[in-house]
Design a protein around this motif. Structure first.
Motif, mmCIF file in Angstrom:
data_model
loop_
_atom_site.group_PDB
_atom_site.id
_atom_site.type_symbol
_atom_site.label_atom_id
_atom_site.label_comp_id
_atom_site.label_asym_id
_atom_site.label_seq_id
_atom_site.Cartn_x
_atom_site.Cartn_y
_atom_site.Cartn_z
ATOM 1 N N VAL A 41 0.831 -1.366 -0.063
ATOM 2 C CA VAL A 41 0.109 -0.005 -0.031
ATOM 3 C C VAL A 41 0.846 1.230 -0.016
ATOM 4 O O VAL A 41 0.349 2.215 -0.401
ATOM 5 C CB VAL A 41 -0.938 -0.064 1.322
ATOM 6 N N VAL A 42 1.866 0.900 0.421
ATOM 7 C CA VAL A 42 2.913 2.274 0.438
ATOM 8 C C VAL A 42 3.597 2.518 -0.820
ATOM 9 O O VAL A 42 3.667 3.512 -1.511
ATOM 10 C CB VAL A 42 3.931 2.082 1.604
ATOM 11 N N SER A 43 4.313 1.404 -1.324
ATOM 12 C CA SER A 43 5.251 1.588 -2.720
ATOM 13 C C SER A 43 4.485 1.356 -3.756
ATOM 14 O O SER A 43 4.803 1.550 -4.929
ATOM 15 C CB SER A 43 6.366 0.737 -2.473
ATOM 16 N N GLY A 44 3.404 0.431 -3.614
ATOM 17 C CA GLY A 44 2.534 -0.090 -5.009
ATOM 18 C C GLY A 44 3.332 -1.458 -5.657
ATOM 19 O O GLY A 44 2.910 -2.038 -6.445
ATOM 20 N N GLN A 45 4.503 -1.824 -4.931
ATOM 21 C CA GLN A 45 5.303 -2.852 -5.544
ATOM 22 C C GLN A 45 4.361 -4.130 -5.272
ATOM 23 O O GLN A 45 3.644 -4.335 -4.164
ATOM 24 C CB GLN A 45 6.387 -3.059 -4.579
ATOM 25 N N LYS A 46 4.501 -5.005 -6.164
ATOM 26 C CA LYS A 46 3.825 -6.359 -5.925
ATOM 27 C C LYS A 46 4.321 -7.223 -4.645
ATOM 28 O O LYS A 46 5.457 -7.230 -4.387
ATOM 29 C CB LYS A 46 4.147 -7.164 -7.018
ATOM 30 N N LEU A 47 3.506 -7.783 -3.717
ATOM 31 C CA LEU A 47 4.149 -8.263 -2.639
ATOM 32 C C LEU A 47 4.624 -9.671 -2.845
ATOM 33 O O LEU A 47 4.141 -10.387 -3.882
ATOM 34 C CB LEU A 47 2.729 -8.610 -1.472
ATOM 35 N N GLY A 48 5.538 -9.961 -1.975
ATOM 36 C CA GLY A 48 6.345 -10.957 -2.710
ATOM 37 C C GLY A 48 7.608 -10.816 -3.581
ATOM 38 O O GLY A 48 8.451 -11.549 -3.789
ATOM 39 N N GLY A 49 7.312 -9.743 -4.331
ATOM 40 C CA GLY A 49 8.260 -9.361 -5.487
ATOM 41 C C GLY A 49 9.713 -9.157 -5.098
ATOM 42 O O GLY A 49 10.698 -9.377 -5.862
ATOM 43 N N MET A 50 9.842 -8.780 -3.632
ATOM 44 C CA MET A 50 11.336 -8.328 -3.304
ATOM 45 C C MET A 50 11.544 -9.419 -2.217
ATOM 46 O O MET A 50 11.924 -8.632 -1.176
ATOM 47 C CB MET A 50 11.168 -6.796 -2.677
ATOM 48 N N GLY A 51 10.987 -10.520 -2.371
ATOM 49 C CA GLY A 51 11.447 -11.296 -1.027
ATOM 50 C C GLY A 51 9.802 -11.618 -0.199
ATOM 51 O O GLY A 51 8.780 -10.917 -0.712
ATOM 52 N N ALA A 52 9.897 -11.968 1.011
ATOM 53 C CA ALA A 52 8.711 -12.234 1.864
ATOM 54 C C ALA A 52 8.321 -10.609 2.225
ATOM 55 O O ALA A 52 9.150 -9.892 2.575
ATOM 56 C CB ALA A 52 8.989 -12.949 2.951
ATOM 57 N N PRO A 53 6.709 -10.520 2.138
ATOM 58 C CA PRO A 53 6.334 -9.352 2.508
ATOM 59 C C PRO A 53 6.507 -9.239 4.058
ATOM 60 O O PRO A 53 6.435 -10.140 4.913
ATOM 61 C CB PRO A 53 4.918 -9.516 1.936
ATOM 62 N N TYR A 54 6.324 -7.907 4.371
ATOM 63 C CA TYR A 54 6.520 -7.712 6.073
ATOM 64 C C TYR A 54 4.866 -7.539 6.404
ATOM 65 O O TYR A 54 4.231 -6.646 5.850
ATOM 66 C CB TYR A 54 7.168 -6.221 6.092
ATOM 67 N N VAL A 55 4.683 -8.330 7.159
ATOM 68 C CA VAL A 55 3.341 -8.391 7.637
ATOM 69 C C VAL A 55 3.234 -7.979 9.206
ATOM 70 O O VAL A 55 3.893 -8.394 9.910
ATOM 71 C CB VAL A 55 2.676 -9.840 7.591
ATOM 72 N N PHE A 56 2.024 -7.117 9.349
ATOM 73 C CA PHE A 56 2.017 -6.736 11.012
ATOM 74 C C PHE A 56 0.495 -6.562 10.782
ATOM 75 O O PHE A 56 -0.129 -6.326 10.109
ATOM 76 C CB PHE A 56 3.008 -5.569 11.282
ATOM 77 N N THR A 57 0.214 -6.227 12.299
ATOM 78 C CA THR A 57 -1.190 -5.918 12.396
ATOM 79 C C THR A 57 -1.425 -4.319 13.234
ATOM 80 O O THR A 57 -0.714 -3.888 14.004
ATOM 81 C CB THR A 57 -1.790 -6.439 13.478
ATOM 82 N N HIS A 58 -2.214 -3.629 12.545
ATOM 83 C CA HIS A 58 -2.471 -2.264 12.787
ATOM 84 C C HIS A 58 -4.021 -2.117 13.248
ATOM 85 O O HIS A 58 -4.810 -2.235 12.346
ATOM 86 C CB HIS A 58 -1.986 -1.387 11.703
ATOM 87 N N GLY A 59 -4.204 -1.928 14.356
ATOM 88 C CA GLY A 59 -5.396 -2.094 15.153
ATOM 89 C C GLY A 59 -6.091 -3.313 15.043
ATOM 90 O O GLY A 59 -5.532 -4.304 15.250
ATOM 91 N N ASN A 60 -7.172 -3.439 14.079
ATOM 92 C CA ASN A 60 -7.923 -4.796 13.994
ATOM 93 C C ASN A 60 -7.448 -5.155 12.415
ATOM 94 O O ASN A 60 -8.259 -5.883 11.927
ATOM 95 C CB ASN A 60 -9.337 -4.693 14.279
ATOM 96 N N ARG A 61 -6.676 -4.535 11.990
ATOM 97 C CA ARG A 61 -6.448 -4.768 10.437
ATOM 98 C C ARG A 61 -4.958 -5.404 10.093
ATOM 99 O O ARG A 61 -3.925 -5.100 11.015
ATOM 100 C CB ARG A 61 -6.465 -3.704 9.696
ATOM 101 N N GLU A 62 -4.896 -6.452 9.237
ATOM 102 C CA GLU A 62 -3.555 -7.102 8.918
ATOM 103 C C GLU A 62 -2.943 -6.063 7.810
ATOM 104 O O GLU A 62 -3.915 -5.803 7.026
ATOM 105 C CB GLU A 62 -3.713 -8.394 8.478
ATOM 106 N N ILE A 63 -1.856 -5.618 7.775
ATOM 107 C CA ILE A 63 -1.248 -4.915 6.777
ATOM 108 C C ILE A 63 -0.077 -5.660 6.273
ATOM 109 O O ILE A 63 0.608 -6.266 7.009
ATOM 110 C CB ILE A 63 -0.511 -3.555 7.433
ATOM 111 N N LYS A 64 0.117 -5.789 4.762
ATOM 112 C CA LYS A 64 1.366 -6.436 4.244
ATOM 113 C C LYS A 64 2.084 -5.289 3.448
ATOM 114 O O LYS A 64 1.321 -4.338 2.614
ATOM 115 C CB LYS A 64 0.841 -7.573 3.538
ATOM 116 N N LEU A 65 3.386 -5.215 3.922
ATOM 117 C CA LEU A 65 4.057 -4.228 2.896
ATOM 118 C C LEU A 65 5.077 -4.828 2.178
ATOM 119 O O LEU A 65 5.606 -6.234 2.701
ATOM 120 C CB LEU A 65 4.607 -3.267 3.912
ATOM 121 N N CYS A 66 5.620 -4.297 1.090
ATOM 122 C CA CYS A 66 6.665 -5.224 0.305
ATOM 123 C C CYS A 66 7.902 -5.312 1.096
ATOM 124 O O CYS A 66 8.570 -6.376 0.766
ATOM 125 C CB CYS A 66 6.890 -4.643 -0.916
ATOM 126 N N CYS A 67 8.110 -4.545 2.131
ATOM 127 C CA CYS A 67 9.411 -4.710 2.867
ATOM 128 C C CYS A 67 9.446 -3.800 3.987
ATOM 129 O O CYS A 67 8.492 -3.001 4.233
ATOM 130 C CB CYS A 67 10.633 -4.172 1.924
#
Ligand SMILES: [Zn+2]
Length: 99
Positions: A41-67
């Motif tokens: 959601v930050v860079s617009g890069q495809k998840l997994g394109g740069m290795g494993a996505p960075y996953v964390f929880t913000h509030g009640n929501r799961e967020i995945k970032l490319c790195c």
């Protein structure tokens, strides 16, 4: 009969814990909402394109970032990114998933 009552309470408690996730969705302890995008959601890069996505929880929501580097940008302005995620989620609910 005290033992029987205790046993019943124990069974009920166990049954509550075993309930399907959907039933408990409104509870505070519910699983976080899944991340609706296949891109960072930050860079617009495809998840997994740069290795494993960075996953964390913000509030009640799961967020995945490319790195993990994108986490800084996310934390700077989480509301902005959460809005994007919510928009994507609304889109996904309107149209059936392509995949
Ligand atoms: Zn990134």
């Amino acid at each position: 009969m005290r033992t029987l009552k205790t046993l019943t309470v124990t069974i009920l408690a166990a049954a509550c814990l075993a309930l399907p996730a959907g039933w408990a969705a409104n509870k505070q302890t519910a699983k976080p909402k899944p991340y609706p995008l296949t891109t960072c959601v930050v860079s617009g890069q495809k998840l997994g394109g740069m290795g494993a996505p960075y996953v964390f929880t913000h509030g009640n929501r799961e967020i995945k970032l490319c790195c993990k580097g994108c986490l800084k940008a996310f934390q700077k302005d989480p509301a902005k990114y959460l809005k994007k995620i919510e928009e994507a989620e609304a889109q996904a609910q309107k149209a059936p998933k392509a995949k």
